[in-house]
Scaffold this motif. Structure first.
Motif, PDB file in Angstrom:
ATOM      1  N   GLU A   4     -11.588 -57.427  18.126  1.00 19.70           N
ATOM      2  CA  GLU A   4     -11.660 -58.300  16.398  1.00 19.70           C
ATOM      3  C   GLU A   4     -12.447 -56.905  15.584  1.00 19.70           C
ATOM      4  OE1 GLU A   4     -12.212 -61.671  17.035  1.00 19.70           O
ATOM      5  OE2 GLU A   4     -10.525 -61.583  17.749  1.00 19.70           O
ATOM      6  N   LEU A   5     -13.776 -56.793  16.478  1.00 21.66           N
ATOM      7  CA  LEU A   5     -14.800 -56.452  15.071  1.00 21.66           C
ATOM      8  C   LEU A   5     -13.813 -54.596  14.546  1.00 21.66           C
ATOM      9  CD1 LEU A   5     -17.787 -57.321  17.085  1.00 21.66           C
ATOM     10  CD2 LEU A   5     -17.107 -57.831  14.685  1.00 21.66           C
ATOM     11  N   LEU A   6     -13.785 -53.784  16.054  1.00 20.66           N
ATOM     12  CA  LEU A   6     -13.575 -52.012  15.764  1.00 20.66           C
ATOM     13  C   LEU A   6     -12.423 -52.674  14.816  1.00 20.66           C
ATOM     14  CD1 LEU A   6     -13.214 -51.085  19.211  1.00 20.66           C
ATOM     15  CD2 LEU A   6     -14.223 -50.138  17.558  1.00 20.66           C
ATOM     16  N   VAL A   7     -11.575 -53.443  15.011  1.00 18.37           N
ATOM     17  CA  VAL A   7     -10.343 -53.345  14.119  1.00 18.37           C
ATOM     18  C   VAL A   7     -10.622 -53.829  12.257  1.00 18.37           C
ATOM     19  CG1 VAL A   7      -8.356 -54.899  12.877  1.00 18.37           C
ATOM     20  CG2 VAL A   7      -8.533 -53.959  15.468  1.00 18.37           C
ATOM     21  N   ALA A   8     -11.640 -54.757  12.651  1.00 17.52           N
ATOM     22  CA  ALA A   8     -11.822 -55.207  10.689  1.00 17.52           C
ATOM     23  C   ALA A   8     -13.423 -53.577  10.115  1.00 17.52           C
ATOM     24  CB  ALA A   8     -13.273 -56.123  11.043  1.00 17.52           C
ATOM     25  N   GLY A   9     -13.233 -53.180  11.204  1.00 15.01           N
ATOM     26  CA  GLY A   9     -14.234 -51.824  10.631  1.00 15.01           C
ATOM     27  C   GLY A   9     -12.915 -50.595  10.555  1.00 15.01           C
ATOM     28  N   VAL A  10     -12.453 -50.570  11.166  1.00 12.42           N
ATOM     29  CA  VAL A  10     -11.064 -49.518  10.582  1.00 12.42           C
ATOM     30  C   VAL A  10     -10.767 -50.069   9.354  1.00 12.42           C
ATOM     31  CG1 VAL A  10      -8.667 -48.769  10.690  1.00 12.42           C
ATOM     32  CG2 VAL A  10     -10.532 -48.623  12.777  1.00 12.42           C
ATOM     33  N   ALA A  11     -10.074 -51.368   9.462  1.00 13.01           N
ATOM     34  CA  ALA A  11      -9.532 -51.737   7.685  1.00 13.01           C
ATOM     35  C   ALA A  11     -10.877 -51.843   6.593  1.00 13.01           C
ATOM     36  CB  ALA A  11      -9.621 -53.170   7.748  1.00 13.01           C
ATOM     37  N   VAL A  12     -12.209 -52.235   6.626  1.00 11.39           N
ATOM     38  CA  VAL A  12     -13.208 -52.181   5.963  1.00 11.39           C
ATOM     39  C   VAL A  12     -13.259 -51.061   5.653  1.00 11.39           C
ATOM     40  CG1 VAL A  12     -15.677 -51.933   5.042  1.00 11.39           C
ATOM     41  CG2 VAL A  12     -14.591 -53.833   6.640  1.00 11.39           C
ATOM     42  N   GLY A  13     -12.949 -49.525   6.320  1.00 11.11           N
ATOM     43  CA  GLY A  13     -13.449 -48.245   6.634  1.00 11.11           C
ATOM     44  C   GLY A  13     -12.081 -47.363   5.279  1.00 11.11           C
ATOM     45  N   SER A  14     -10.393 -48.084   5.781  1.00  9.48           N
ATOM     46  CA  SER A  14      -9.912 -47.567   5.325  1.00  9.48           C
ATOM     47  C   SER A  14      -9.681 -47.847   3.798  1.00  9.48           C
ATOM     48  CB  SER A  14      -8.440 -48.653   6.229  1.00  9.48           C
ATOM     49  OG  SER A  14      -8.488 -47.723   7.510  1.00  9.48           O
ATOM     50  N   ALA A  15     -10.432 -49.095   3.676  1.00  8.85           N
ATOM     51  CA  ALA A  15     -10.227 -50.396   2.134  1.00  8.85           C
ATOM     52  C   ALA A  15     -11.158 -48.867   1.422  1.00  8.85           C
ATOM     53  CB  ALA A  15     -10.700 -51.320   2.144  1.00  8.85           C
ATOM     54  N   GLY A  16     -12.485 -48.892   1.711  1.00 12.17           N
ATOM     55  CA  GLY A  16     -13.683 -47.792   1.845  1.00 12.17           C
ATOM     56  C   GLY A  16     -13.291 -46.190   0.932  1.00 12.17           C
ATOM     57  N   LEU A  17     -11.908 -45.799   2.350  1.00 12.05           N
ATOM     58  CA  LEU A  17     -11.678 -44.356   1.542  1.00 12.05           C
ATOM     59  C   LEU A  17     -10.345 -45.105   0.462  1.00 12.05           C
ATOM     60  CD1 LEU A  17     -10.947 -42.926   4.953  1.00 12.05           C
ATOM     61  CD2 LEU A  17     -12.505 -42.915   3.555  1.00 12.05           C
ATOM     62  N   VAL A  18      -9.181 -45.515   0.455  1.00 14.45           N
ATOM     63  CA  VAL A  18      -8.851 -46.012  -0.687  1.00 14.45           C
ATOM     64  C   VAL A  18      -9.239 -46.355  -2.139  1.00 14.45           C
ATOM     65  CG1 VAL A  18      -7.200 -47.594  -1.722  1.00 14.45           C
ATOM     66  CG2 VAL A  18      -6.976 -46.683   0.910  1.00 14.45           C
ATOM     67  N   TYR A  19     -10.497 -47.363  -1.787  1.00 17.14           N
ATOM     68  CA  TYR A  19     -11.404 -47.366  -3.018  1.00 17.14           C
ATOM     69  C   TYR A  19     -12.284 -45.819  -3.633  1.00 17.14           C
ATOM     70  CZ  TYR A  19     -14.563 -48.893  -6.300  1.00 17.14           C
ATOM     71  OH  TYR A  19     -15.647 -49.180  -7.085  1.00 17.14           O
ATOM     72  N   VAL A  20     -12.462 -44.744  -2.909  1.00 21.21           N
ATOM     73  CA  VAL A  20     -12.741 -43.388  -3.126  1.00 21.21           C
ATOM     74  C   VAL A  20     -12.169 -42.855  -3.976  1.00 21.21           C
ATOM     75  CG1 VAL A  20     -14.087 -42.227  -2.101  1.00 21.21           C
ATOM     76  CG2 VAL A  20     -14.704 -44.043  -1.955  1.00 21.21           C
ATOM     77  N   ALA A  21     -10.541 -43.006  -3.238  1.00 15.13           N
ATOM     78  CA  ALA A  21      -9.581 -42.146  -3.307  1.00 15.13           C
ATOM     79  C   ALA A  21      -8.629 -42.537  -4.681  1.00 15.13           C
ATOM     80  CB  ALA A  21      -8.701 -41.861  -3.062  1.00 15.13           C
ATOM     81  N   ALA A  22      -9.288 -43.564  -5.247  1.00 14.50           N
ATOM     82  CA  ALA A  22      -8.871 -43.843  -6.748  1.00 14.50           C
ATOM     83  C   ALA A  22      -9.814 -44.149  -7.411  1.00 14.50           C
ATOM     84  CB  ALA A  22      -8.157 -45.717  -6.858  1.00 14.50           C
ATOM     85  N   ALA A  23     -11.462 -44.492  -7.332  1.00 11.16           N
ATOM     86  CA  ALA A  23     -12.189 -43.914  -8.114  1.00 11.16           C
ATOM     87  C   ALA A  23     -12.681 -42.358  -8.087  1.00 11.16           C
ATOM     88  CB  ALA A  23     -13.314 -45.289  -7.410  1.00 11.16           C
ATOM     89  N   ALA A  24     -12.233 -41.831  -7.677  1.00 17.30           N
ATOM     90  CA  ALA A  24     -13.022 -40.639  -7.461  1.00 17.30           C
ATOM     91  C   ALA A  24     -12.060 -40.130  -8.950  1.00 17.30           C
ATOM     92  CB  ALA A  24     -12.876 -39.452  -6.312  1.00 17.30           C
TER      93      ALA A  24
END
Length: 290
Positions: A4-24
């Motif tokens: 569950e922790l790995l899944v949460a980490g992957v989700a947070v990382g994906s959300a961060g990448l999406v945010y960076v891609a949208a904000a860059a």
């Protein structure tokens, strides 16, 4: 649990990448970025390079800082001396304040274009036709000042304005051609008259010199004959002047002239010599004749 922790980490990382891609955002070297956060200007002007904005909250507008070359559509107008003309121009401008170019005016390119057209029509009505044709530098400066005054409030600087072409009606072109032809003919006549005046003065001086030396007139006549005979395309009839004979006679009778050889005796002198040599035969001649 670990899964569950790995899944949460992957989700947070994906959300961060999406945010960076949208904000860059990437601002190019010849551009500047203006950020509007919830419709309000914030953060100043973004320099060229990589920058970040808040997705969904900030809106980045890029403003080109290069010099823009914009043709001004041809404008019909009547000059101050009542001549109908059609004038087109070209304008060079650039943005010096990106924030004012975004905030103060809706579309600075369209605003500059409309201001250039209006100013061009105004400058046509204030100028004469001769100024439009020959004094364009002064008109360009006046046109630049007329456009630059309101454009400074839009964050735009007018770099240069040039009148490109002036179109005239065909009737006006023909009239100007006739005027130019008449002016050239007038100058040609003046130059010809001036040449005749100078030539007459020189001929008067030459006549004065020839009057003092009559031989110069005969020499000039011979030079004229040589010049005419050089063409070899006409028959030249030259009367022999009596003055030349008189001149040669006077030159011969002048003291100190070289002695001329004695002329041979006339044919009638031979019988006279015979009479002196044989005086006794004179009485016989009448008898023979009888």
């Amino acid at each position: 649990m670990l899964q569950e922790l790995l899944v949460a980490g992957v989700a947070v990382g994906s959300a961060g990448l999406v945010y960076v891609a949208a904000a860059a955002r990437v601002v190019k070297q010849y551009e500047r970025g203006v950020v509007l956060r919830l419709g309000r200007l914030t953060g100043g002007v973004r320099p060229p390079g990589f920058t970040m904005v808040v997705p969904g909250v900030d809106k980045l507008r890029k403003v080109n800082m290069q010099i823009v070359t914009m043709p001004v559509p041809a404008q019909d107008g009547i000059t101050r001396d009542n001549v109908t003309v059609r004038v087109d121009a070209v304008i060079y401008f650039k943005v010096v304040d990106p924030a004012d170019a975004v905030i103060q005016v809706e579309d600075y390119r369209f605003a500059v274009s409309q201001m250039a057209q209006t100013s061009l029509r105004s400058i046509i009505g204030k100028s004469d036709l001769d100024d439009l044709l020959s004094n364009r530098e002064k008109l360009n400066q006046g046109l630049e000042l007329m456009i630059d005054s309101p454009a400074m409030g839009w964050g735009v600087q007018i770099d240069r304005v040039e009148i490109k072409d002036v179109s005239l009606p065909e009737t006006m072109k023909r009239s100007m051609a006739r005027q130019a032809e008449a002016d050239r003919e007038r100058r040609a006549r003046i130059i010809n008259a001036d040449a005749e005046l100078q030539a007459s003065k020189k001929l008067a001086e030459a006549a004065g010199v020839m009057s003092e030396q009559p031989a110069a007139l005969q020499l000039r006549l011979l030079q004229t004959v040589v010049a005419v005979a050089a063409e070899k395309n006409s028959t030249l009839v030259l009367p022999f002047p009596v003055e030349l004979l008189r001149f040669l006679e006077r030159a011969q009778n002048q003291p100190g002239s070289p002695a001329t050889p004695p002329s041979p005796p006339p044919p009638t002198s031979a019988p006279a010599t015979e009479l002196r040599d044989e005086p006794d035969e004179l009485p016989d001649e009448p008898r023979d004749m009888e």
